[in-house]
Motif scaffolding. Structure first.
Motif, PDB file in Angstrom:
ATOM      1  N   THR A  28      10.711   3.274 -11.695  1.00 55.43           N
ATOM      2  CA  THR A  28      11.514   4.322 -11.097  1.00 55.43           C
ATOM      3  C   THR A  28      11.757   4.001  -9.630  1.00 55.43           C
ATOM      4  N   GLU A  29      12.916   4.370  -9.161  1.00 52.15           N
ATOM      5  CA  GLU A  29      13.244   4.192  -7.748  1.00 52.15           C
ATOM      6  C   GLU A  29      12.730   5.359  -6.909  1.00 52.15           C
ATOM      7  N   GLU A  30      12.205   6.379  -7.559  1.00 50.95           N
ATOM      8  CA  GLU A  30      11.709   7.567  -6.859  1.00 50.95           C
ATOM      9  C   GLU A  30      10.184   7.546  -6.833  1.00 50.95           C
ATOM     10  N   PRO A  31       9.555   7.264  -5.679  1.00 50.99           N
ATOM     11  CA  PRO A  31       8.093   7.205  -5.617  1.00 50.99           C
ATOM     12  C   PRO A  31       7.407   8.483  -6.073  1.00 50.99           C
ATOM     13  N   ALA A  32       8.064   9.621  -5.875  1.00 48.18           N
ATOM     14  CA  ALA A  32       7.443  10.889  -6.255  1.00 48.18           C
ATOM     15  C   ALA A  32       7.279  11.020  -7.758  1.00 48.18           C
ATOM     16  N   GLU A  33       7.990  10.195  -8.537  1.00 50.70           N
ATOM     17  CA  GLU A  33       7.926  10.265  -9.990  1.00 50.70           C
ATOM     18  C   GLU A  33       6.939   9.269 -10.586  1.00 50.70           C
ATOM     19  N   ALA A  34       6.380   8.403  -9.777  1.00 46.24           N
ATOM     20  CA  ALA A  34       5.578   7.286 -10.288  1.00 46.24           C
ATOM     21  C   ALA A  34       4.145   7.694 -10.603  1.00 46.24           C
ATOM     22  N   ASP A  35       3.569   7.066 -11.620  1.00 42.93           N
ATOM     23  CA  ASP A  35       2.145   7.216 -11.928  1.00 42.93           C
ATOM     24  C   ASP A  35       1.309   6.187 -11.170  1.00 42.93           C
ATOM     25  N   VAL A  36       1.874   4.979 -11.009  1.00 41.73           N
ATOM     26  CA  VAL A  36       1.203   3.924 -10.252  1.00 41.73           C
ATOM     27  C   VAL A  36       2.202   3.319  -9.283  1.00 41.73           C
ATOM     28  N   ILE A  37       1.714   2.925  -8.122  1.00 42.97           N
ATOM     29  CA  ILE A  37       2.563   2.330  -7.081  1.00 42.97           C
ATOM     30  C   ILE A  37       1.840   1.111  -6.514  1.00 42.97           C
ATOM     31  N   LEU A  38       2.562  -0.002  -6.407  1.00 45.70           N
ATOM     32  CA  LEU A  38       2.026  -1.208  -5.785  1.00 45.70           C
ATOM     33  C   LEU A  38       2.645  -1.362  -4.398  1.00 45.70           C
ATOM     34  N   MET A  55       3.286   2.883   5.208  1.00 45.91           N
ATOM     35  CA  MET A  55       3.935   3.123   3.917  1.00 45.91           C
ATOM     36  C   MET A  55       2.947   3.702   2.908  1.00 45.91           C
ATOM     37  N   VAL A  56       1.740   3.159   2.860  1.00 38.52           N
ATOM     38  CA  VAL A  56       0.729   3.692   1.933  1.00 38.52           C
ATOM     39  C   VAL A  56       0.437   5.152   2.259  1.00 38.52           C
ATOM     40  N   ARG A  57       0.293   5.454   3.535  1.00 39.65           N
ATOM     41  CA  ARG A  57       0.023   6.842   3.942  1.00 39.65           C
ATOM     42  C   ARG A  57       1.183   7.752   3.521  1.00 39.65           C
ATOM     43  N   LYS A  58       2.418   7.301   3.726  1.00 43.70           N
ATOM     44  CA  LYS A  58       3.589   8.089   3.351  1.00 43.70           C
ATOM     45  C   LYS A  58       3.646   8.332   1.849  1.00 43.70           C
ATOM     46  N   LEU A  59       3.378   7.279   1.077  1.00 40.66           N
ATOM     47  CA  LEU A  59       3.410   7.413  -0.379  1.00 40.66           C
ATOM     48  C   LEU A  59       2.322   8.360  -0.867  1.00 40.66           C
ATOM     49  N   GLY A  60       1.159   8.335  -0.220  1.00 37.06           N
ATOM     50  CA  GLY A  60       0.088   9.243  -0.597  1.00 37.06           C
ATOM     51  C   GLY A  60       0.458  10.698  -0.380  1.00 37.06           C
ATOM     52  N   ARG A  61       1.196  10.962   0.699  1.00 41.77           N
ATOM     53  CA  ARG A  61       1.649  12.333   0.946  1.00 41.77           C
ATOM     54  C   ARG A  61       2.748  12.738  -0.025  1.00 41.77           C
ATOM     55  N   LEU A  62       3.659  11.787  -0.293  1.00 40.96           N
ATOM     56  CA  LEU A  62       4.807  12.080  -1.143  1.00 40.96           C
ATOM     57  C   LEU A  62       4.399  12.297  -2.595  1.00 40.96           C
ATOM     58  N   ASN A  63       3.383  11.543  -3.063  1.00 43.17           N
ATOM     59  CA  ASN A  63       2.956  11.623  -4.457  1.00 43.17           C
ATOM     60  C   ASN A  63       1.432  11.561  -4.522  1.00 43.17           C
ATOM     61  N   PRO A  64       0.768  12.683  -4.250  1.00 44.14           N
ATOM     62  CA  PRO A  64      -0.702  12.681  -4.216  1.00 44.14           C
ATOM     63  C   PRO A  64      -1.357  12.393  -5.559  1.00 44.14           C
ATOM     64  N   GLY A  65      -0.608  12.463  -6.658  1.00 41.77           N
ATOM     65  CA  GLY A  65      -1.188  12.193  -7.965  1.00 41.77           C
ATOM     66  C   GLY A  65      -1.081  10.752  -8.408  1.00 41.77           C
ATOM     67  N   ALA A  66      -0.368   9.932  -7.666  1.00 39.01           N
ATOM     68  CA  ALA A  66      -0.173   8.529  -8.071  1.00 39.01           C
ATOM     69  C   ALA A  66      -1.391   7.685  -7.723  1.00 39.01           C
ATOM     70  N   ARG A  67      -1.595   6.617  -8.524  1.00 40.80           N
ATOM     71  CA  ARG A  67      -2.612   5.617  -8.201  1.00 40.80           C
ATOM     72  C   ARG A  67      -1.912   4.522  -7.393  1.00 40.80           C
ATOM     73  N   ILE A  68      -2.309   4.360  -6.139  1.00 41.50           N
ATOM     74  CA  ILE A  68      -1.674   3.394  -5.246  1.00 41.50           C
ATOM     75  C   ILE A  68      -2.565   2.165  -5.139  1.00 41.50           C
ATOM     76  N   PHE A  69      -1.976   0.997  -5.385  1.00 46.17           N
ATOM     77  CA  PHE A  69      -2.682  -0.268  -5.236  1.00 46.17           C
ATOM     78  C   PHE A  69      -2.222  -0.927  -3.940  1.00 46.17           C
ATOM     79  N   ALA A  70      -3.145  -1.128  -3.017  1.00 45.63           N
ATOM     80  CA  ALA A  70      -2.862  -1.848  -1.782  1.00 45.63           C
ATOM     81  C   ALA A  70      -3.291  -3.294  -1.985  1.00 45.63           C
ATOM     82  N   ALA A  71      -2.322  -4.178  -1.995  1.00 49.11           N
ATOM     83  CA  ALA A  71      -2.602  -5.592  -2.263  1.00 49.11           C
ATOM     84  C   ALA A  71      -1.966  -6.445  -1.173  1.00 49.11           C
TER      85      ALA A  71
END
Length: 443
Positions: A28-38, A55-71
């Motif tokens: 998905t192009e919408e981070p708020a809809e994602a289950d996982v984010i790299l 960017m990681v901090r922003k994504l965490g605020r935008l989608n607090p339910g997503a699993r974010i992988f910082a690589a």
């Protein structure tokens, strides 16, 4: 998926994308809809690390339910800075990024106590791709670096040099051509350190000859290769003759090179720990290239404001760039990286670093403008466009081009060619805002 930094990162992100899609995922192009984010990060400058963290901090605020992988490299250089951010499910060291190719993203646990990194850092990870999100795909042929330049953090994050098997590279290039791509970038962290792995001493130039021999009978004139950044020692000295013979013989290679020059001052290069070369040796090699490439693109990476850089040393770099037929450059002010030798050296004020870089950028703007005028005088060129609707792309000399008008894109033949990533034969029309405006023949 968010990718920062080099083409190698782009390649690795694409490989992970294909694996996750093969598991039944949908992008998905919408981070708020994602289950996982790299977030695939870069550490080449302090700003790059800060951008990835932001960017990681922003994504965490935008989608607090997503699993974010910082690589990636920034996550390796400063893992604690990422692990503490909300939403981060795992911090993946660069040399273990390949684990994202072997497990479901909903099951991967954190790497708070990394294991097996030393062995992983000496093995070419099993990344591969069958397509690319952009029109011009990257093939990663080499990883890591054993040079140990004083300013560079990459050996600390990616480990020592290791190379990909030649057969795998040839197969992937064929796969990408068969899938419709028509320009492929051969990339690595330090292509000078590529070796075939067969014990025969074959280097990157031998790989390029092999690719051309295998693929040119079918694809010459219809597709092309481009090379990522080269160590100057690959085009001069002991490797110089082989380089020239290979460049002249290859039928699929773009007439363009990008050199990791960094500086034109011998004393700065010595402090950097760079491979020795002289401006004169570079000029001699480039002059020989122009015998078979009368028009060629020539770019460089330039690092200004290195610790101790004097006015005289700055002028040496400017003199080298004035003398060479440069057409563009990526110019950076020096940024100290923790853990590198240069970080312990006496630092120049940031204002001085930026001023040195600004002088080089001004010179290179003049050089780029002059080369655009040369391009305007060419009868034709071939452009690989980014997409059917973007209207932007690069010609064989790595000059930014734009299709003349939206009306041109309405022509069905050109629309199909662009959608199919074909190389389109165009006529240069004029220069606008550092771009070459072009029109397809027949439009």
């Amino acid at each position: 998926m968010m990718t920062f930094g080099c083409r190698v990162n782009q390649y690795e992100t694409q490989s992970i994308r294909e694996w996750w899609l093969s598991l039944g995922g949908e992008e998905t192009e919408e981070p708020a809809e994602a289950d996982v984010i790299l977030v695939d990060s870069c550490a080449v400058t302090a700003e790059a690390v800060a951008d990835a963290r932001q960017m990681v901090r922003k994504l965490g605020r935008l989608n607090p339910g997503a699993r974010i992988f910082a690589a990636g490299c920034a996550a390796t250089a400063a893992p604690a800075d990422f692990r503490e951010l909300p939403g981060v499910a795992a911090v993946i060291p660069q040399v273990q990024k390949f684990v994202l190719l072997s497990a479901h993203p909903l099951t991967i646990s954190d790497f708070s106590t990394p294991g097996g990194e030393e062995g992983a850092a000496r093995t070419f990870a099993p990344f591969s791709i069958s397509a690319f999100k952009r029109a011009r795909p990257v093939i990663k042929v080499q990883d890591g670096c054993s040079q140990g330049c004083a300013y560079c953090i990459i050996p600390l994050t990616r480990g020592p040099s290791r190379s990909r098997p030649v057969e795998d590279i040839v197969a992937e290039a064929r796969r990408l051509l068969d899938s419709g791509h028509r320009e492929i970038l051969l990339s690595g962290v330090n292509l000078r350190q590529f070796h075939s792995g067969s014990g025969d001493g074959r280097n990157f130039w031998a790989l390029l000859r092999r690719l051309d021999a295998e693929l040119a009978p079918e694809w010459a004139g219809r597709a092309r290769f481009r090379l990522s950044s080269l160590d100057p020692a690959q085009v001069t000295g002991a490797m110089g003759a082989e380089c020239l013979e290979t460049l002249e013989a290859c039928r699929m290679l773009c007439p363009q090179l990008h050199l990791s020059l960094q500086s034109g001052s011998p004393t700065v290069l010595a402090r950097m720990g760079r491979s020795p070369y002289s401006p004169e040796s570079i000029a001699e090699s480039v002059a020989k290239m122009r015998a078979f490439w009368p028009v060629m693109g020539l770019g460089a990476d330039i690092l200004m404001g290195f610790p101790g850089e004097t006015e005289e040393e700055t002028e040496e770099t400017l003199a080298m760039l004035r003398a060479l037929p440069m057409t563009y450059a990526h110019v950076f002010p020096y940024s100290e990286r923790p853990g590198t030798r240069a970080a312990a050296m006496p630092q120049l004020p940031k204002k001085v670093r930026q001023e040195h870089a600004a002088r080089v950028r001004a010179l290179m703007a003049e050089k780029k403008a002059a080369f655009l005028e040369v391009q305007l005088g060419l009868p034709s060129m071939h452009v690989a466009f980014d997409s059917a609707d973007a209207r932007h792309g690069n010609n064989e000399f790595f000059v930014d081009c734009r299709m003349e008008s939206p009306e041109t894109l309405g022509h069905s033949d050109f629309q199909c060619q662009m959608q199919g990533h074909e190389l389109i034969n165009v006529k240069p029309l004029r220069i606008e805002k550092n771009l070459l405006i072009v029109r397809p023949f027949g439009a």
